[in-house]
Design a protein around this motif. Structure first.
Motif, PDB file in Angstrom:
ATOM      1  N   ILE A 106     -21.928  -7.310 -46.976  1.00  0.00           N
ATOM      2  CA  ILE A 106     -21.801  -6.753 -45.642  1.00  0.00           C
ATOM      3  C   ILE A 106     -20.919  -7.680 -44.820  1.00  0.00           C
ATOM      4  O   ILE A 106     -20.921  -8.898 -45.038  1.00  0.00           O
ATOM      5  CB  ILE A 106     -23.194  -6.555 -44.984  1.00  0.00           C
ATOM      6  CG1 ILE A 106     -23.090  -5.713 -43.707  1.00  0.00           C
ATOM      7  CG2 ILE A 106     -23.861  -7.897 -44.704  1.00  0.00           C
ATOM      8  CD1 ILE A 106     -24.446  -5.269 -43.170  1.00  0.00           C
ATOM      9  N   LYS A 135     -34.280  -7.498 -48.284  1.00  0.00           N
ATOM     10  CA  LYS A 135     -34.452  -6.451 -47.274  1.00  0.00           C
ATOM     11  C   LYS A 135     -35.890  -6.464 -46.749  1.00  0.00           C
ATOM     12  O   LYS A 135     -36.827  -6.785 -47.487  1.00  0.00           O
ATOM     13  CB  LYS A 135     -34.128  -5.074 -47.853  1.00  0.00           C
ATOM     14  CG  LYS A 135     -32.704  -4.934 -48.373  1.00  0.00           C
ATOM     15  CD  LYS A 135     -32.466  -3.551 -48.960  1.00  0.00           C
ATOM     16  CE  LYS A 135     -32.510  -2.461 -47.916  1.00  0.00           C
ATOM     17  NZ  LYS A 135     -32.125  -1.136 -48.456  1.00  0.00           N
ATOM     18  N   ASP A 159     -25.346  -6.295 -52.488  1.00  0.00           N
ATOM     19  CA  ASP A 159     -24.161  -5.756 -51.811  1.00  0.00           C
ATOM     20  C   ASP A 159     -23.566  -6.806 -50.874  1.00  0.00           C
ATOM     21  O   ASP A 159     -24.168  -7.863 -50.616  1.00  0.00           O
ATOM     22  CB  ASP A 159     -24.526  -4.508 -51.000  1.00  0.00           C
ATOM     23  CG  ASP A 159     -24.822  -3.308 -51.870  1.00  0.00           C
ATOM     24  OD1 ASP A 159     -24.510  -3.366 -53.080  1.00  0.00           O
ATOM     25  OD2 ASP A 159     -25.378  -2.321 -51.348  1.00  0.00           O
ATOM     26  N   ARG A 171     -18.857  -2.420 -42.734  1.00  0.00           N
ATOM     27  CA  ARG A 171     -18.844  -2.225 -44.176  1.00  0.00           C
ATOM     28  C   ARG A 171     -17.544  -2.786 -44.748  1.00  0.00           C
ATOM     29  O   ARG A 171     -16.460  -2.499 -44.231  1.00  0.00           O
ATOM     30  CB  ARG A 171     -18.955  -0.740 -44.511  1.00  0.00           C
ATOM     31  CG  ARG A 171     -20.243  -0.095 -44.018  1.00  0.00           C
ATOM     32  CD  ARG A 171     -20.273   1.385 -44.363  1.00  0.00           C
ATOM     33  NE  ARG A 171     -21.419   2.057 -43.756  1.00  0.00           N
ATOM     34  CZ  ARG A 171     -22.640   2.086 -44.282  1.00  0.00           C
ATOM     35  NH1 ARG A 171     -22.854   1.497 -45.449  1.00  0.00           N
ATOM     36  NH2 ARG A 171     -23.624   2.709 -43.655  1.00  0.00           N
ATOM     37  N   PHE A 187     -27.558   0.003 -47.889  1.00  0.00           N
ATOM     38  CA  PHE A 187     -27.295  -1.346 -48.406  1.00  0.00           C
ATOM     39  C   PHE A 187     -28.393  -1.774 -49.378  1.00  0.00           C
ATOM     40  O   PHE A 187     -29.587  -1.603 -49.105  1.00  0.00           O
ATOM     41  CB  PHE A 187     -27.199  -2.361 -47.259  1.00  0.00           C
ATOM     42  CG  PHE A 187     -25.871  -2.354 -46.561  1.00  0.00           C
ATOM     43  CD1 PHE A 187     -24.772  -3.003 -47.102  1.00  0.00           C
ATOM     44  CD2 PHE A 187     -25.722  -1.666 -45.362  1.00  0.00           C
ATOM     45  CE1 PHE A 187     -23.545  -2.989 -46.458  1.00  0.00           C
ATOM     46  CE2 PHE A 187     -24.503  -1.648 -44.707  1.00  0.00           C
ATOM     47  CZ  PHE A 187     -23.404  -2.300 -45.249  1.00  0.00           C
ATOM     48  N   VAL A 190     -25.855  -9.677 -49.343  1.00  0.00           N
ATOM     49  CA  VAL A 190     -27.201  -9.274 -48.937  1.00  0.00           C
ATOM     50  C   VAL A 190     -28.175  -9.826 -49.971  1.00  0.00           C
ATOM     51  O   VAL A 190     -28.052  -9.531 -51.168  1.00  0.00           O
ATOM     52  CB  VAL A 190     -27.321  -7.740 -48.853  1.00  0.00           C
ATOM     53  CG1 VAL A 190     -28.762  -7.340 -48.528  1.00  0.00           C
ATOM     54  CG2 VAL A 190     -26.361  -7.173 -47.817  1.00  0.00           C
TER      55      VAL A 190
END
Length: 360
Positions: free
Chosen positions: A332, A255, A330, A291, A326, A252
């Protein structure tokens, strides 16, 4: 596991279970499983098939046939119409392995007859409705012409082959069964029409191979996608989500709080741009997020999906709870729409222990 870039994870236990299930089904129904290796394209993963007693395989190109011949496979079907531009390579390969070729044009047979002296088995590819490649099943004159050419050559006419690709357009087990039944009737009619030559029937698609238990009058099944499965196969009823054996793990990188979206390092060059319309979400998706866990990955995160892909970017829409859980940095996971294309794009697997597997 430290994921720095898009990584295709494979769950060996799930893949082996998928292989064993299909091998046992073929054995109990009295047909030969000749799995299509265009899905895994891996000599190491090929060993898992050998562990289930598989001795013959299917590939989609001459180069793939060479790769697996060098990996020790001796019985290979090239399930792609004979490419006469590669006839010298075909001739070389025929000297090293037991080769089965597909033809759908008399000109292909003429080139084969003139340039390849080593005996090969030849099947005539028939279009039973997928409208991809194959001779029209009603064109008996062309079929007879190809058979006659083979009868007067070192090569052996073995029968008819068809990929029921239109089963992938089905959206239920009932629709798959309907396509399978109609397509097999076409092949049965050809088998009867050309019965003097003792033709065998070979078919190859994962949806029908997955849901059927019996394959009337069929000599061999050549499905491939069943080793990994994917979201498309889940949607049409060929498997369950827990049968999917690969996931693309992606970092990631940012966002978007207004849209509940995360940007991941994982785009079309990694996942492919295969998409499907998800009836539950009522939108087109490019994958579903999961996940990543210490033992593999979770079930699909409800209400979430891969919204779009560009070359390196993937945009994932997440539900409120998942979005908050998240963080940048991280990892995913993404369940692929089409695992064959994803595997071909990535060209490498890593198992849950961190070990790498080869890919053509």
């Amino acid at each position: 596991m430290n994921i720095k870039r898009p990584t295709l994870l494979i769950n060996e236990a799930v893949a082996r279970k998928n292989i064993a299930r299909m091998a046992n089904k073929a054995k109990s129904s009295g047909v030969e499983l000749v799995p299509h290796f265009k899905t895994p394209q891996s000599i190491q993963i090929g060993q898992w098939y050998k562990d289930e007693g598989i001795i013959s395989i299917t590939v989609s190109s001459v180069s793939m046939a060479k790769y697996f011949q060098q990996g020790g496979w001796e019985n290979i079907t090239i399930a792609f119409p004979l490419n006469i531009q590669e006839i010298d390579d075909v001739s070389e390969l025929a000297n090293k392995t037991n080769l089965t070729l597909l033809v759908n044009e008399p000109g292909q047979v003429e080139v084969l007859k003139s340039n390849v002296s080593t005996v090969t088995d030849v099947v005539i590819e028939v279009d039973c409705g997928s409208k991809r490649s194959g001779v029209d099943p009603g064109d008996h004159e062309v079929i007879q012409r190809m058979i006659d050419l083979l009868e007067n050559s070192p090569h052996q006419f073995k029968g008819f082959y068809s990929h029921f690709g239109h089963t992938y357009n089905a959206r239920s087990k009932e629709e798959i069964l309907g396509v399978f039944k109609a397509s097999l009737e076409i092949l049965h009619a050809l088998k009867e029409r050309f019965s003097d030559y003792g033709p065998q029937l070979s078919i190859g698609d994962t949806p029908s191979a997955s849901i059927l238990d019996k394959f009337e009058s069929v000599k061999s099944i050549h499905a491939g996608n069943f080793v990994f499965y994917d979201l498309m196969q889940v949607q049409i009823g060929a498997c369950d989500e827990q049968d999917i054996a690969v996931v693309l793990a992606c970092p990631v990188v940012s966002k978007n709080h207004k849209r509940n979206e995360v940007v991941v390092y994982g785009g079309g060059v990694h996942l492919s741009k295969e998409s499907m319309f998800d009836r539950e979400l009522n939108t087109t998706i490019y994958g579903k997020p999961v996940r990543i866990t210490a033992t593999g990955w979770s079930e699909y995160i409800p209400g979430s999906y891969v919204k779009s892909l560009s070359q390196e970017h993937g945009i994932i829409h997440l539900n409120d709870e998942a979005y908050e859980s998240f963080n940048v940095g991280d990892t995913i996971g993404i369940l692929p729409v089409h695992s064959c294309m994803t595997a071909d794009s990535m060209r490498e697997y890593i198992d849950l222990k961190g070990d790498k597997f080869d890919h053509l």
